[in-house]
Design a protein around this motif. Sequence first.
Motif, PDB file in Angstrom:
ATOM      1  N   LEU A  33      13.697  -1.971  -9.902  1.00  0.00           N
ATOM      2  CA  LEU A  33      13.925  -1.389  -8.588  1.00  0.00           C
ATOM      3  C   LEU A  33      14.149  -2.468  -7.531  1.00  0.00           C
ATOM      4  O   LEU A  33      15.021  -2.348  -6.676  1.00  0.00           O
ATOM      5  CB  LEU A  33      12.734  -0.514  -8.171  1.00  0.00           C
ATOM      6  CG  LEU A  33      12.608   0.849  -8.821  1.00  0.00           C
ATOM      7  CD1 LEU A  33      11.266   1.485  -8.465  1.00  0.00           C
ATOM      8  CD2 LEU A  33      13.757   1.761  -8.402  1.00  0.00           C
ATOM      9  N   LEU A  34      13.367  -3.531  -7.615  1.00  0.00           N
ATOM     10  CA  LEU A  34      13.507  -4.635  -6.661  1.00  0.00           C
ATOM     11  C   LEU A  34      14.859  -5.314  -6.836  1.00  0.00           C
ATOM     12  O   LEU A  34      15.557  -5.581  -5.848  1.00  0.00           O
ATOM     13  CB  LEU A  34      12.377  -5.645  -6.841  1.00  0.00           C
ATOM     14  CG  LEU A  34      12.400  -6.760  -5.820  1.00  0.00           C
ATOM     15  CD1 LEU A  34      11.255  -6.599  -4.841  1.00  0.00           C
ATOM     16  CD2 LEU A  34      12.300  -8.090  -6.508  1.00  0.00           C
ATOM     17  N   GLY A  35      15.249  -5.570  -8.072  1.00  0.00           N
ATOM     18  CA  GLY A  35      16.552  -6.167  -8.339  1.00  0.00           C
ATOM     19  C   GLY A  35      17.683  -5.301  -7.829  1.00  0.00           C
ATOM     20  O   GLY A  35      18.666  -5.791  -7.268  1.00  0.00           O
ATOM     21  N   ASN A  36      17.544  -3.988  -8.002  1.00  0.00           N
ATOM     22  CA  ASN A  36      18.546  -3.044  -7.507  1.00  0.00           C
ATOM     23  C   ASN A  36      18.664  -3.107  -5.989  1.00  0.00           C
ATOM     24  O   ASN A  36      19.763  -3.086  -5.452  1.00  0.00           O
ATOM     25  CB  ASN A  36      18.150  -1.625  -7.924  1.00  0.00           C
ATOM     26  CG  ASN A  36      19.225  -0.934  -8.691  1.00  0.00           C
ATOM     27  OD1 ASN A  36      20.151  -1.562  -9.191  1.00  0.00           O
ATOM     28  ND2 ASN A  36      19.092   0.363  -8.795  1.00  0.00           N
ATOM     29  N   LEU A  37      17.536  -3.186  -5.307  1.00  0.00           N
ATOM     30  CA  LEU A  37      17.538  -3.272  -3.850  1.00  0.00           C
ATOM     31  C   LEU A  37      18.307  -4.501  -3.387  1.00  0.00           C
ATOM     32  O   LEU A  37      19.142  -4.424  -2.483  1.00  0.00           O
ATOM     33  CB  LEU A  37      16.090  -3.315  -3.328  1.00  0.00           C
ATOM     34  CG  LEU A  37      15.889  -3.483  -1.830  1.00  0.00           C
ATOM     35  CD1 LEU A  37      16.458  -2.299  -1.066  1.00  0.00           C
ATOM     36  CD2 LEU A  37      14.423  -3.656  -1.512  1.00  0.00           C
ATOM     37  N   VAL A  38      18.061  -5.622  -4.037  1.00  0.00           N
ATOM     38  CA  VAL A  38      18.724  -6.876  -3.657  1.00  0.00           C
ATOM     39  C   VAL A  38      20.224  -6.807  -3.937  1.00  0.00           C
ATOM     40  O   VAL A  38      21.038  -7.200  -3.103  1.00  0.00           O
ATOM     41  CB  VAL A  38      18.092  -8.071  -4.413  1.00  0.00           C
ATOM     42  CG1 VAL A  38      18.888  -9.340  -4.194  1.00  0.00           C
ATOM     43  CG2 VAL A  38      16.654  -8.256  -3.983  1.00  0.00           C
ATOM     44  N   MET A 123       7.725  -2.538   5.370  1.00  0.00           N
ATOM     45  CA  MET A 123       7.430  -1.126   5.176  1.00  0.00           C
ATOM     46  C   MET A 123       6.214  -0.990   4.279  1.00  0.00           C
ATOM     47  O   MET A 123       6.086  -1.710   3.285  1.00  0.00           O
ATOM     48  CB  MET A 123       8.647  -0.434   4.542  1.00  0.00           C
ATOM     49  CG  MET A 123       8.575   1.078   4.562  1.00  0.00           C
ATOM     50  SD  MET A 123      10.112   1.849   3.961  1.00  0.00           S
ATOM     51  CE  MET A 123      11.168   1.637   5.387  1.00  0.00           C
ATOM     52  N   SER A 124       5.324  -0.053   4.618  1.00  0.00           N
ATOM     53  CA  SER A 124       4.141   0.222   3.800  1.00  0.00           C
ATOM     54  C   SER A 124       4.557   0.896   2.507  1.00  0.00           C
ATOM     55  O   SER A 124       5.425   1.769   2.504  1.00  0.00           O
ATOM     56  CB  SER A 124       3.186   1.149   4.553  1.00  0.00           C
ATOM     57  OG  SER A 124       2.747   0.537   5.732  1.00  0.00           O
ATOM     58  N   ILE A 125       3.903   0.478   1.409  1.00  0.00           N
ATOM     59  CA  ILE A 125       4.167   1.121   0.114  1.00  0.00           C
ATOM     60  C   ILE A 125       3.015   2.059  -0.217  1.00  0.00           C
ATOM     61  O   ILE A 125       3.152   3.265  -0.162  1.00  0.00           O
ATOM     62  CB  ILE A 125       4.368   0.089  -1.019  1.00  0.00           C
ATOM     63  CG1 ILE A 125       5.560  -0.816  -0.701  1.00  0.00           C
ATOM     64  CG2 ILE A 125       4.569   0.796  -2.348  1.00  0.00           C
ATOM     65  CD1 ILE A 125       5.790  -1.921  -1.712  1.00  0.00           C
ATOM     66  N   SER A 126       1.866   1.487  -0.579  1.00  0.00           N
ATOM     67  CA  SER A 126       0.683   2.283  -0.889  1.00  0.00           C
ATOM     68  C   SER A 126      -0.534   1.375  -0.888  1.00  0.00           C
ATOM     69  O   SER A 126      -0.427   0.188  -1.184  1.00  0.00           O
ATOM     70  CB  SER A 126       0.822   2.958  -2.260  1.00  0.00           C
ATOM     71  OG  SER A 126       0.878   1.992  -3.282  1.00  0.00           O
ATOM     72  N   ALA A 149      13.163   2.662   2.040  1.00  0.00           N
ATOM     73  CA  ALA A 149      12.445   3.930   1.906  1.00  0.00           C
ATOM     74  C   ALA A 149      12.594   4.492   0.494  1.00  0.00           C
ATOM     75  O   ALA A 149      11.638   5.044  -0.073  1.00  0.00           O
ATOM     76  CB  ALA A 149      12.937   4.938   2.947  1.00  0.00           C
ATOM     77  N   LEU A 150      13.785   4.351  -0.092  1.00  0.00           N
ATOM     78  CA  LEU A 150      13.970   4.781  -1.478  1.00  0.00           C
ATOM     79  C   LEU A 150      13.061   3.993  -2.415  1.00  0.00           C
ATOM     80  O   LEU A 150      12.419   4.562  -3.310  1.00  0.00           O
ATOM     81  CB  LEU A 150      15.427   4.599  -1.913  1.00  0.00           C
ATOM     82  CG  LEU A 150      16.454   5.565  -1.356  1.00  0.00           C
ATOM     83  CD1 LEU A 150      17.856   5.191  -1.851  1.00  0.00           C
ATOM     84  CD2 LEU A 150      16.121   6.999  -1.738  1.00  0.00           C
ATOM     85  N   PHE A 151      13.006   2.665  -2.225  1.00  0.00           N
ATOM     86  CA  PHE A 151      12.138   1.824  -3.057  1.00  0.00           C
ATOM     87  C   PHE A 151      10.692   2.277  -2.926  1.00  0.00           C
ATOM     88  O   PHE A 151       9.989   2.449  -3.918  1.00  0.00           O
ATOM     89  CB  PHE A 151      12.278   0.354  -2.654  1.00  0.00           C
ATOM     90  CG  PHE A 151      11.402  -0.568  -3.457  1.00  0.00           C
ATOM     91  CD1 PHE A 151      11.904  -1.206  -4.576  1.00  0.00           C
ATOM     92  CD2 PHE A 151      10.084  -0.808  -3.099  1.00  0.00           C
ATOM     93  CE1 PHE A 151      11.106  -2.059  -5.329  1.00  0.00           C
ATOM     94  CE2 PHE A 151       9.275  -1.647  -3.845  1.00  0.00           C
ATOM     95  CZ  PHE A 151       9.786  -2.283  -4.964  1.00  0.00           C
ATOM     96  N   VAL A 152      10.239   2.466  -1.689  1.00  0.00           N
ATOM     97  CA  VAL A 152       8.857   2.867  -1.436  1.00  0.00           C
ATOM     98  C   VAL A 152       8.568   4.216  -2.091  1.00  0.00           C
ATOM     99  O   VAL A 152       7.521   4.397  -2.721  1.00  0.00           O
ATOM    100  CB  VAL A 152       8.567   2.899   0.078  1.00  0.00           C
ATOM    101  CG1 VAL A 152       7.259   3.614   0.379  1.00  0.00           C
ATOM    102  CG2 VAL A 152       8.548   1.481   0.638  1.00  0.00           C
ATOM    103  N   GLY A 153       9.497   5.145  -1.975  1.00  0.00           N
ATOM    104  CA  GLY A 153       9.307   6.459  -2.584  1.00  0.00           C
ATOM    105  C   GLY A 153       9.204   6.402  -4.097  1.00  0.00           C
ATOM    106  O   GLY A 153       8.427   7.131  -4.711  1.00  0.00           O
ATOM    107  N   ARG A 154       9.969   5.516  -4.689  1.00  0.00           N
ATOM    108  CA  ARG A 154       9.961   5.384  -6.153  1.00  0.00           C
ATOM    109  C   ARG A 154       8.813   4.512  -6.642  1.00  0.00           C
ATOM    110  O   ARG A 154       8.312   4.702  -7.743  1.00  0.00           O
ATOM    111  CB  ARG A 154      11.290   4.811  -6.625  1.00  0.00           C
ATOM    112  CG  ARG A 154      12.443   5.747  -6.393  1.00  0.00           C
ATOM    113  CD  ARG A 154      13.764   5.106  -6.707  1.00  0.00           C
ATOM    114  NE  ARG A 154      14.861   6.041  -6.476  1.00  0.00           N
ATOM    115  CZ  ARG A 154      16.078   5.676  -6.190  1.00  0.00           C
ATOM    116  NH1 ARG A 154      16.401   4.391  -6.103  1.00  0.00           N
ATOM    117  NH2 ARG A 154      17.010   6.578  -5.986  1.00  0.00           N
ATOM    118  N   ALA A 155       8.423   3.525  -5.859  1.00  0.00           N
ATOM    119  CA  ALA A 155       7.425   2.552  -6.308  1.00  0.00           C
ATOM    120  C   ALA A 155       6.001   2.944  -5.941  1.00  0.00           C
ATOM    121  O   ALA A 155       5.058   2.524  -6.601  1.00  0.00           O
ATOM    122  CB  ALA A 155       7.734   1.177  -5.716  1.00  0.00           C
TER     123      ALA A 155
END
Length: 175
Positions: A33-38, A123-126, A149-155
């Motif tokens: 997910l992180l790689g995708n974001l980058v 952004m806050s994750i959890s 926000a997509l990353f946070v929602g998935r992670a």
Amino acid sequence: MTATGTSTTSTTAATGTTGAYGPSTEARNLQWLLGNLVEEVPGVRSVAVVSSDGLLLLSSDPDERPGPAPETARPRGPRGSSADLATIVSGIGSLTVGAARLMDGGGVKQTMVAMEEGNVFVMSISDGSLLGVHAAPDCDMSVVAYHMALFVGRAGHVLTPEVRSELRKSMESFR
């Protein structure tokens, strides 16, 4: 395999622990997910996921990740930029949480710092974990925020205490 046919080491998906076969499924998914974001968001220079105590858990910097650097890795900034970003993200997160308490503002969802030569998004994750992004000054801020926000929602649901511990240990062993 032992004589009884059971494996002596394995990766346990439920706990996120690592065996002889490398990172757990959850840790690999977070790295993906992180790689995708980058790779998918134009203008993103580096990304860091930081634990509530300020430790780097995940990094987009090939020099900061466990394992061999990908051959197609693009330079994103000076060596160790994700480690520096983790420090900045932790500080910004702490500052904004304190400010929100003083102002009775509730939980901090996102912070953005616009500079002449770049932008920093937090952004806050959890459970106090944070996602930090350093982006180019001409990036589309709404696109960066949307993908964060997509990353946070998935992670968020995957970043359990067990997975955070696994990621922390893998970053420590890499150094």
